[in-house]
Design a protein around this motif. Sequence first.
Motif, short mmCIF file in Angstrom:
data_model
loop_
_atom_site.label_atom_id
_atom_site.label_comp_id
_atom_site.label_asym_id
_atom_site.label_seq_id
_atom_site.Cartn_x
_atom_site.Cartn_y
_atom_site.Cartn_z
N GLN A 95 0.78 -1.11 0.01
CA GLN A 95 -0.05 0.11 -0.03
C GLN A 95 0.75 1.25 -0.12
O GLN A 95 0.61 2.01 -0.87
N LYS A 96 2.00 1.30 0.83
CA LYS A 96 2.77 2.31 0.91
C LYS A 96 3.39 2.69 -0.34
O LYS A 96 3.47 3.67 -0.94
N VAL A 97 4.22 1.84 -0.95
CA VAL A 97 4.94 1.79 -2.29
C VAL A 97 3.81 2.14 -3.36
O VAL A 97 4.23 3.09 -4.19
N THR A 98 2.70 1.56 -3.30
CA THR A 98 1.77 1.97 -4.40
C THR A 98 1.32 3.31 -4.42
O THR A 98 1.10 3.81 -5.47
N ALA A 99 0.90 3.76 -3.23
CA ALA A 99 0.53 5.03 -2.92
C ALA A 99 1.66 6.15 -3.42
O ALA A 99 1.43 7.09 -4.29
N ALA A 105 4.33 8.77 -10.19
CA ALA A 105 4.21 8.49 -11.80
C ALA A 105 3.00 9.28 -12.31
O ALA A 105 3.17 9.70 -13.58
N TYR A 106 1.95 9.35 -11.54
CA TYR A 106 0.74 9.77 -12.53
C TYR A 106 0.22 11.22 -11.77
O TYR A 106 -0.61 11.70 -12.43
N GLY A 107 0.88 11.68 -11.03
CA GLY A 107 0.57 13.09 -10.37
C GLY A 107 -0.72 13.14 -9.63
O GLY A 107 -1.33 14.00 -9.41
N THR A 108 -1.11 11.87 -8.95
CA THR A 108 -2.09 11.69 -8.15
C THR A 108 -2.25 12.57 -6.86
O THR A 108 -1.02 12.53 -6.40
N ALA A 109 -3.24 13.31 -6.35
CA ALA A 109 -3.19 13.89 -5.46
C ALA A 109 -3.16 13.13 -4.21
O ALA A 109 -3.79 12.02 -4.12
#
Length: 161
Positions: A95-99, A105-109
Amino acid sequence: MTLDIMQSEEEEHEARIRMSAAYFHHRRQILNSISHHGGSTMNHRVVDRNREEVSSTFRMRRSQFLRIEEVVTAHDNYFTQRIDVVGVRGLSYLQKVTAALRMFAYGTAADAIDDYVRIGESTAIESLRKFVKATVEVFGAEYLRRPNPADVSRILNENER
């Protein structure tokens, strides 16, 4: 006719009682969901993010993700899953690495990560900071350098294909 009016009033009274009971039951559930001492802040509301049921889907090759995850988690024990004093499992390393990867990579907020990974905004930001630091320390010498002529040639050939 008065019997009908009395029955109607009695039904209305019972409906009000049921609505009041439902309201108080709902209020009790809300109050019970608020921890009287959760962590370091009194009356801190604990949000159940259902972390254990998060699916793991990735837009990169799984082998590539797992290599990055393995190296980063070995480098920094922040990514190790812990169990708190109550016995509840914390966030997993996935979860931590994916977040961190999604934000990087995607600029997700950071506040939007909760919907996908079930992780809070402040933890997502902390995961990103730790991930970037570990990535630079581990992969910096190999990947964060100026490309040499061989690298440029290889990249141009790949782009032509």
